[in-house]
Design a protein around this motif. Structure first.
Motif, short mmCIF file in Angstrom:
data_model
loop_
_atom_site.label_atom_id
_atom_site.label_comp_id
_atom_site.label_asym_id
_atom_site.label_seq_id
_atom_site.Cartn_x
_atom_site.Cartn_y
_atom_site.Cartn_z
N ARG A 225 -5.57 82.78 -104.32
CA ARG A 225 -6.28 83.11 -103.09
C ARG A 225 -7.75 83.37 -103.36
O ARG A 225 -8.62 83.01 -102.54
CB ARG A 225 -5.63 84.34 -102.45
N GLU A 226 -8.08 83.98 -104.48
CA GLU A 226 -9.48 84.22 -104.84
C GLU A 226 -10.27 82.92 -104.88
O GLU A 226 -11.38 82.83 -104.34
CB GLU A 226 -9.54 84.92 -106.19
N VAL A 227 -9.69 81.90 -105.51
CA VAL A 227 -10.39 80.61 -105.60
C VAL A 227 -10.53 79.98 -104.22
O VAL A 227 -11.58 79.41 -103.88
CB VAL A 227 -9.66 79.67 -106.57
N GLU A 228 -9.49 80.06 -103.41
CA GLU A 228 -9.56 79.50 -102.06
C GLU A 228 -10.66 80.17 -101.24
O GLU A 228 -11.41 79.48 -100.52
CB GLU A 228 -8.20 79.66 -101.37
N LEU A 229 -10.77 81.47 -101.34
CA LEU A 229 -11.83 82.18 -100.61
C LEU A 229 -13.21 81.81 -101.13
O LEU A 229 -14.17 81.68 -100.35
CB LEU A 229 -11.60 83.69 -100.71
N ASN B 71 -8.78 91.37 -104.57
CA ASN B 71 -7.94 92.43 -104.02
C ASN B 71 -7.87 93.55 -105.06
O ASN B 71 -8.59 93.51 -106.08
CB ASN B 71 -6.57 91.89 -103.63
N ALA B 72 -7.01 94.53 -104.84
CA ALA B 72 -6.97 95.67 -105.76
C ALA B 72 -6.53 95.25 -107.16
O ALA B 72 -7.07 95.75 -108.16
CB ALA B 72 -6.01 96.73 -105.20
N ASP B 73 -5.58 94.33 -107.24
CA ASP B 73 -5.09 93.90 -108.55
C ASP B 73 -6.18 93.18 -109.34
O ASP B 73 -6.36 93.43 -110.54
CB ASP B 73 -3.87 92.98 -108.39
N LEU B 74 -6.90 92.29 -108.70
CA LEU B 74 -7.96 91.57 -109.39
C LEU B 74 -9.12 92.49 -109.76
O LEU B 74 -9.75 92.33 -110.81
CB LEU B 74 -8.45 90.40 -108.53
N ALA B 75 -9.42 93.42 -108.89
CA ALA B 75 -10.50 94.37 -109.19
C ALA B 75 -10.17 95.15 -110.46
O ALA B 75 -11.05 95.39 -111.31
CB ALA B 75 -10.71 95.33 -108.02
N ALA B 76 -8.91 95.54 -110.61
CA ALA B 76 -8.50 96.26 -111.82
C ALA B 76 -8.58 95.35 -113.04
O ALA B 76 -9.05 95.76 -114.12
CB ALA B 76 -7.08 96.79 -111.66
N LEU B 77 -8.14 94.11 -112.91
CA LEU B 77 -8.20 93.17 -114.03
C LEU B 77 -9.64 92.92 -114.47
O LEU B 77 -9.93 92.87 -115.68
CB LEU B 77 -7.55 91.85 -113.62
N THR C 30 2.39 90.10 -108.49
CA THR C 30 1.77 89.33 -107.40
C THR C 30 0.37 88.83 -107.74
O THR C 30 -0.28 88.21 -106.90
CB THR C 30 1.68 90.19 -106.13
N ILE C 31 -0.10 89.06 -108.97
CA ILE C 31 -1.50 88.74 -109.25
C ILE C 31 -1.76 87.24 -109.35
O ILE C 31 -2.87 86.78 -109.06
CB ILE C 31 -1.98 89.46 -110.54
N ALA C 32 -0.75 86.45 -109.70
CA ALA C 32 -0.96 84.99 -109.76
C ALA C 32 -1.29 84.46 -108.37
O ALA C 32 -2.20 83.62 -108.22
CB ALA C 32 0.28 84.30 -110.32
N SER D 218 -3.22 93.60 -100.49
CA SER D 218 -3.21 92.47 -99.54
C SER D 218 -4.56 92.17 -98.92
O SER D 218 -4.71 91.19 -98.19
CB SER D 218 -2.20 92.74 -98.43
N THR D 219 -5.55 93.00 -99.19
CA THR D 219 -6.88 92.83 -98.60
C THR D 219 -7.88 92.42 -99.67
O THR D 219 -8.04 93.11 -100.68
CB THR D 219 -7.36 94.12 -97.92
N PHE D 220 -8.57 91.30 -99.43
CA PHE D 220 -9.61 90.81 -100.34
C PHE D 220 -10.98 91.18 -99.78
O PHE D 220 -11.21 91.08 -98.57
CB PHE D 220 -9.52 89.30 -100.51
N VAL D 221 -11.87 91.56 -100.67
CA VAL D 221 -13.23 91.90 -100.26
C VAL D 221 -14.20 91.14 -101.16
O VAL D 221 -13.90 90.86 -102.32
CB VAL D 221 -13.49 93.42 -100.35
N PRO D 222 -15.38 90.80 -100.65
CA PRO D 222 -16.39 90.15 -101.50
C PRO D 222 -16.99 91.13 -102.48
O PRO D 222 -17.24 92.30 -102.12
CB PRO D 222 -17.42 89.63 -100.49
#
Length: 555
Positions: free
Chosen positions: A304-308, A333-339, A297-299, A350-354
């Motif tokens: 979504r990261e860019v949209e935010l 989100n959790a996946d991007l934080a790990a990457l 689901t990371i793609a 499913s939750t994005f944070v700044p």
């Protein structure tokens, strides 16, 4: 009439109404064509603002559906339509320059039939839509509804002849009831060229020979499709009727109202998705054994990261729009934080944070985020060429020519000892047929070599080979992507490129050389506003180049 315009089909509504609409459309508009202007080649100076002829774009699929959702509700049927194209990055340009096939016309017919059957089959829905109960075919209820509804559909009042014709359609086809006749009249309106195409031809402007000034209703249409990506609402059409859109001050007031609506955020996301080419993220896959951080689901998370990020810069903080290429702020989100290897308290799949990327870390700005890095890489290796080409074309608006015919652009697999991508690309840089373009694209692309094709930061290449991420931008030596971000933070071409891309999106065509002064003026205003994108939108819609068009060229 040009073949790209819709033409009569087989339905009863078309036989009695649509063909007449086509005839009126053909008589009113010289040609249903999209004018793609010559791109500015950077030579010479424009002595005055010379505007291009109208583009007359067809509604994009998104604009078509957004408009119908507004009229009939989001639960209406969604019939397939012909695919949009996006030459020069934008669907609006494709809508101005591509031909609608006969099958595409049929799809519009089937869509209109399905939507009106949905709307009129249920007594409660049709009563809410029409607002009255017809006592007889073509009565005052029918006529009043067609007058009101026709204004929303055609984005201007119906002429007396048009109203009379559609009332006649509703009477002639009232079998078994007045409701069926009205349904077929509505179906015909939804197939009218005046609905499917944005007819913005203006009126002669005595104060500016060679130009035509858009009418209030045409300005309402332009404003709504740019700022909401759908047709104007009643309030905007009322402003047009009152003459409030005839002068820049009234246009600015209307634009501010539209920009305060959540629909404006969605419309600007549509612009940035095309400008930044986010559609290429769809379908990206990586081997989980080779790229363990690239989850299924990371793609979607990368998009979504860019949209935010865009939403934050453009609407929330209203900061320097160029900062999307240099900021250390992002949303994970959790996946991007790990990457990315960052702490993100509260983040879940499913939750994005700044988060604030580390000041001493390798990332800053969109060009170091997963979306850019993955969609400009191959499945098993990076692509300095693709990454550098993106910087040149999307960020700086420089033209990169296509490879010469017959040139092999693939890299041979490394033989013998492992080689870095930089070493493997030596063949292209040493080939005279390839050297010029690769020397233009590759140096900025090499700056991202520490990021693999999943966007993960690595310190060595496979086989423990050291990575050389040095490169340059137009002769300025740079060590890595972070240094590029620092350059882009104040690079004048970044702001000018945003203006150029927005102008093309808004006009539905490439700017002509005669419009150079408009772009320069808008770029100057953008800079004076500290590169606030919302202010740029207001400056654009109140500018003469948006409120006027050139004379139609003689055949």
């Amino acid at each position: 009439m040009d073949e790209r315009c819709p033409h009569p089909g087989r339905s009863r509504a078309r036989l009695l109404g649509f063909s007449a609409a086509i005839a009126v459309f053909g008589a009113s508009v010289t040609a249903c064509v999209g004018v793609i202007g010559d791109a500015d080649d950077g030579t010479g100076e424009a002595e005055s603002l010379v505007l291009a002829a109208p583009a007359l774009p067809r509604l994009t699929a998104e604009q078509y559906r957004n408009t119908l959702f507004d009229l009939f509700g989001p639960s209406m049927p969604k019939a397939p339509l012909e695919d949009d194209t996006k030459p020069f990055l934008f669907y609006n340009i494709g809508a101005s320059s591509t031909t609608l096939s006969e099958f595409g016309v049929q799809q519009y017919e089937e869509s209109a039939d399905a939507i009106t059957r949905y709307a009129f089959a249920d007594p409660a829905r049709r009563a809410a839509l029409v607002g009255c109960e017809p006592a007889a075919p073509g009565d005052a209820c029918v006529e009043g509804f067609l007058r009101r509804f026709g204004r929303r559909v055609l984005r201007r009042p119906l002429t007396s002849d048009e109203l009379g014709r559609w009332v006649t359609v509703s009477q002639t086809l009232a079998d078994p009831s007045a409701w069926e006749g009205l349904r077929l009249a509505v179906s015909g309106l939804l197939q009218s060229p005046f609905f499917l195409y944005r007819v913005e031809v203006g009126v002669a402007d005595e104060a500016s020979p060679g130009r035509r000034k858009l009418t209030g209703y045409e300005m309402a249409t332009r404003l709504a499709f740019l700022l909401w990506n759908q047709a104007p609402d009643d309030a905007l059409l009322d402003a047009a009727e009152k003459g409030e859109l005839d002068e820049p001050e009234g246009v600015a007031v209307a634009a501010e109202r539209l920009l305060d609506d959540p629909k404006a955020r969605a419309a600007m996301q549509t612009f940035f998705r095309q400008y930044l080419d986010l559609g290429r993220i769809d379908g990206i896959q990586r081997d989980p054994a080779a790229y363990p951080y690239f989850t299924p689901t990371i793609a979607d998370a990368m998009r979504r990261e860019v949209e935010l990020l865009v939403d934050d810069v453009v609407f929330e903080s209203r900061g320097d729009a160029r900062s999307i290429f240099s900021t250390r702020k992002t949303f994970v989100n959790a996946d991007l934080a790990a990457l990315y290897g960052v702490d993100a308290p509260g983040a879940t799949p499913s939750t994005f944070v700044p988060v604030e990327l580390p000041a001493d870390g390798p990332r800053a700005g969109l060009l170091t985020l997963g979306a850019f890095l993955t969609m400009n890489a191959h499945e098993t290796r990076t692509s300095p060429t693709a990454r550098g080409k993106y910087v040149r074309e999307r960020v700086l608006c420089l033209e990169v020519p296509a490879p010469p015919p017959g040139v092999d652009t693939t890299l041979d697999p490394p033989m013998g000892d492992p080689k870095t991508v930089r070493e493997q690309m030596e063949a292209h840089r040493n080939n005279p047929a390839c050297a010029a373009c690769h020397q233009f694209m590759d140096p900025p692309g090499f700056l991202f070599e520490h990021f693999d094709s999943s966007g993960y930061y690595r310190t060595v290449f496979e086989g423990d080979l050291p990575i050389d991420s040095s490169g340059d931008l137009d002769g300025k030596p740079l060590a890595n992507a972070r240094e590029l971000a620092a350059v882009l933070e104040t690079e004048p071409r970044v702001g000018r490129c945003m203006v150029q891309q927005l102008y093309r999106h808004a006009q539905g065509r490439v700017e002509t050389k005669g419009e150079r002064l408009a772009l320069e003026d808008l770029a100057s205003r953008f800079e004076s506003a500290s590169f606030d994108f919302r202010t740029l939108l207001i400056e654009l819609v109140t500018h003469d180049a948006f409120r006027h068009i050139g004379e139609e060229e003689s055949p």
